[in-house]
Write a protein that holds these residues in place. Structure first.
Motif, mmCIF file in Angstrom:
data_model
loop_
_atom_site.group_PDB
_atom_site.id
_atom_site.type_symbol
_atom_site.label_atom_id
_atom_site.label_comp_id
_atom_site.label_asym_id
_atom_site.label_seq_id
_atom_site.Cartn_x
_atom_site.Cartn_y
_atom_site.Cartn_z
ATOM 1 N N GLU A 1 105.711 84.957 50.519
ATOM 2 C CA GLU A 1 106.030 86.376 50.663
ATOM 3 C C GLU A 1 104.778 87.226 50.438
ATOM 4 O OE1 GLU A 1 109.115 87.093 47.846
ATOM 5 O OE2 GLU A 1 110.590 85.831 48.885
ATOM 6 N N PRO A 2 104.737 88.436 51.008
ATOM 7 C CA PRO A 2 103.566 89.302 50.791
ATOM 8 C C PRO A 2 103.471 89.756 49.336
ATOM 9 C CG PRO A 2 105.314 90.483 51.948
ATOM 10 C CD PRO A 2 105.737 89.053 51.898
ATOM 11 N N TRP A 3 102.255 89.967 48.888
ATOM 12 C CA TRP A 3 102.020 90.439 47.529
ATOM 13 C C TRP A 3 101.596 91.911 47.562
ATOM 14 C CZ3 TRP A 3 98.459 86.057 45.164
ATOM 15 C CH2 TRP A 3 99.181 84.858 45.127
ATOM 16 N N SER A 4 102.169 92.687 46.686
ATOM 17 C CA SER A 4 101.746 94.071 46.487
ATOM 18 C C SER A 4 101.396 94.204 45.010
ATOM 19 C CB SER A 4 102.863 95.039 46.880
ATOM 20 O OG SER A 4 102.469 96.370 46.667
ATOM 21 N N LEU A 5 100.123 94.065 44.692
ATOM 22 C CA LEU A 5 99.697 93.939 43.299
ATOM 23 C C LEU A 5 99.112 95.234 42.767
ATOM 24 C CD1 LEU A 5 97.905 90.460 43.473
ATOM 25 C CD2 LEU A 5 100.297 90.935 42.933
ATOM 26 N N THR A 6 99.247 95.385 41.473
ATOM 27 C CA THR A 6 98.585 96.449 40.727
ATOM 28 C C THR A 6 98.349 95.901 39.328
ATOM 29 O OG1 THR A 6 98.729 98.761 40.039
ATOM 30 C CG2 THR A 6 100.780 97.494 40.015
ATOM 31 N N ARG B 1 93.366 86.259 48.021
ATOM 32 C CA ARG B 1 94.633 86.957 48.249
ATOM 33 C C ARG B 1 94.855 88.029 47.193
ATOM 34 N NH1 ARG B 1 100.314 83.835 49.701
ATOM 35 N NH2 ARG B 1 101.575 85.707 50.011
ATOM 36 N N VAL B 2 94.496 87.749 45.956
ATOM 37 C CA VAL B 2 94.599 88.752 44.886
ATOM 38 C C VAL B 2 93.709 89.941 45.207
ATOM 39 C CG1 VAL B 2 94.084 89.217 42.457
ATOM 40 C CG2 VAL B 2 95.242 87.095 43.094
ATOM 41 N N TYR B 3 92.476 89.682 45.594
ATOM 42 C CA TYR B 3 91.537 90.776 45.888
ATOM 43 C C TYR B 3 92.012 91.610 47.072
ATOM 44 C CZ TYR B 3 87.832 89.842 42.528
ATOM 45 O OH TYR B 3 87.104 89.738 41.357
ATOM 46 N N LEU C 1 94.751 93.979 46.208
ATOM 47 C CA LEU C 1 94.301 95.113 45.393
ATOM 48 C C LEU C 1 93.453 96.092 46.193
ATOM 49 C CD1 LEU C 1 93.343 93.230 42.106
ATOM 50 C CD2 LEU C 1 95.320 94.720 42.463
ATOM 51 N N GLY C 2 93.298 95.833 47.513
ATOM 52 C CA GLY C 2 92.497 96.706 48.351
ATOM 53 C C GLY C 2 91.003 96.460 48.222
ATOM 54 N N LEU C 3 90.633 95.308 47.660
ATOM 55 C CA LEU C 3 89.229 94.963 47.489
ATOM 56 C C LEU C 3 88.777 94.049 48.620
ATOM 57 C CD1 LEU C 3 89.345 94.235 43.649
ATOM 58 C CD2 LEU C 3 88.564 96.338 44.763
#
Length: 433
Positions: free
Chosen positions: A41-46, A289-291, A294-296
């Motif tokens: 599933e897609p990740w939307s992280l903060t 994927r984490v980066y 986070l928009g990085l």
């Protein structure tokens, strides 16, 4: 959760296969407030704390602080351990004894598995609506169902001179008596599938496959006149998993800046060259994927990797008092001497002068005892996942671990004071700025 010796022993008791190591660790982190994510599933992280179950036997947990780019730190360990795995079509009968056809996983000390009651744990995969829609169910007998009997000394007078055990002949466990007394090899859909079906409460016809580990049902216990030691199965490498988990929980507790990760790889004992092992693209892909989430950018990640740090934790060879000549003459860790920094010119252990200095500094800051391990120059030692994973993710890395006696035995021995030292280092590494 307290990360002390009683909790370590309880943790090891629950980690009876790599699947159960991940399941137990995942539950520990969810209970501590981590949010479970799915690879599918897609990740939307903060800012927050997350954990991913990777193919059932690898775990990736991470903390994201408010200042994402502050620092990148990773602690790694491995979930697997030398063990006995059940083959497909495993049932065979000899003169009324029903045996399991098995294979050895990793470099276990075979004779230590003889005469030990063995349980069975792992996963059973059941039919679904179509070939891609199958269900994986965990199974743990939590009781002994097999044993590999030794041969009596009267039938082998030279047994105390040392015996080479044939893995296909002498290492097959017995599980029951067959009243028919026949000598046959039976199909997979037979006693074994019937047994598994009872364990997971399904019909035997629903079982498509399984991955089952036999494990000693012996539980960890304190040993010694002053309780100086812990004797337990699977200290290699659940001590390191436990330490890494303590560190990532500390990162959440302290709400530190940066990105802090704990990754528990599978398949270290057989070379790590799998989709869920340290010799693949798993860690770089997960980190990217984490980066991205986070928009990085990839450049951001590459810069953080270049100035980041990874500690790879796996056990080390403690000096054996009956075989002191097996260790290096000046670099020999002892039980209860603290965390071991593992060095090798061959780079079978990850590390360089800078990495060694950094970990020594971390130990001194956290008041952690440390010691050095180097192989004797005329003995080829083991290797671990640190050098492998750092070649896939080019980050400065140091291999460490706790010293053990009888590494890869069915039951190993560690110092009762050492887990606290490892936990303290991991908590400082991941949980402090």
């Amino acid at each position: 959760m307290k990360f002390d010796n009683p909790q370590l022993i309880k943790y090891i008791k629950g980690c009876t296969s790599p699947y159960h190591t991940v399941d137990t660790s995942l539950q520990l982190l969810v209970d501590a407030g981590f949010t479970e994510l799915s690879l599918e599933e897609p990740w939307s992280l903060t800012t927050g704390n997350y954990v991913v179950n990777v193919y059932g036997t690898t775990l990736f947990a991470f903390h994201i602080g408010e200042d994402y780019r502050h620092s990148l730190r990773i602690a790694s360990a491995h979930t697997d351990f030398p063990a006995i795995r059940v083959k497909p079509n495993p049932i065979t009968d000899v003169k009324g004894y029903t045996k399991l056809n098995v294979e050895m996983y990793g470099g276990l000390i075979q004779n230590t598995w003889l005469d030990r009651p063995l349980g069975a744990a792992g996963t059973v995969v059941l039919k679904g609506d179509n070939p891609y829609d199958v269900e994986s169910v965990l199974v743990d007998t939590k009781r002994p169902i097999a044993i590999i009997p030794n041969l009596a000394i009267h039938m082998n007078r030279n047994v105390n001179d040392g015996v080479a055990l044939n893995r296909q002949k002498e290492m097959l466990p017995i599980i029951m008596m067959n009243q028919q007394g026949s000598d046959t090899t039976k199909s997979e859909v037979d006693e074994w599938n019937t047994f598994l079906a009872e364990e997971v409460n399904c019909d035997p016809s629903e079982i498509l496959s399984y991955e089952i580990t036999l494990y000693p049902v012996t539980e960890g216990i304190l040993v010694g006149t002053e309780f100086d030691f812990i004797s337990s199965p699977r200290l290699d490498n659940l001590t390191s998993c436990f330490g890494a988990l303590s560190g990532i929980v500390e990162a959440k507790k302290n709400k530190v800046d940066g990105i802090r990760c704990a990754v528990l790889f599978d398949n270290e004992e057989v070379g790590s060259r799998t989709k869920q092992g340290g010799a693949g693209m798993l860690l770089p892909n997960l980190l990217e994927r984490v980066y991205r989430s986070l928009g990085l950018s990839r450049d951001d990640m590459d810069m953080d990797v270049a100035r980041g740090f990874m500690i790879s934790s796996d056990v080390a060879h403690g000096l054996h008092p009956n075989y002191p000549e097996k260790n290096d003459i000046t670099n020999f860790p002892v039980l209860n001497g603290g965390v071991t920094l593992k060095q090798a010119a061959s780079q079978s252990y990850a590390g360089d002068a800078m990495a060694i200095a950094i970990v020594k500094g971390l130990c001194e800051e956290a008041n952690v005892k440390y010691q050095i391990y180097v192989n004797r120059s005329d003995i080829v030692g083991g290797s671990t996942v640190g050098s492998i994973s750092s070649s896939m993710l080019p980050m400065r890395t140091m291999d460490i671990g706790l010293p053990l006696l009888a590494m890869h035995s069915a039951v190993e021995t560690m110092g009762a004071c050492d887990q606290e030292q490892l936990n303290r280092l991991m908590q400082h590494f991941l949980g402090d700025e």
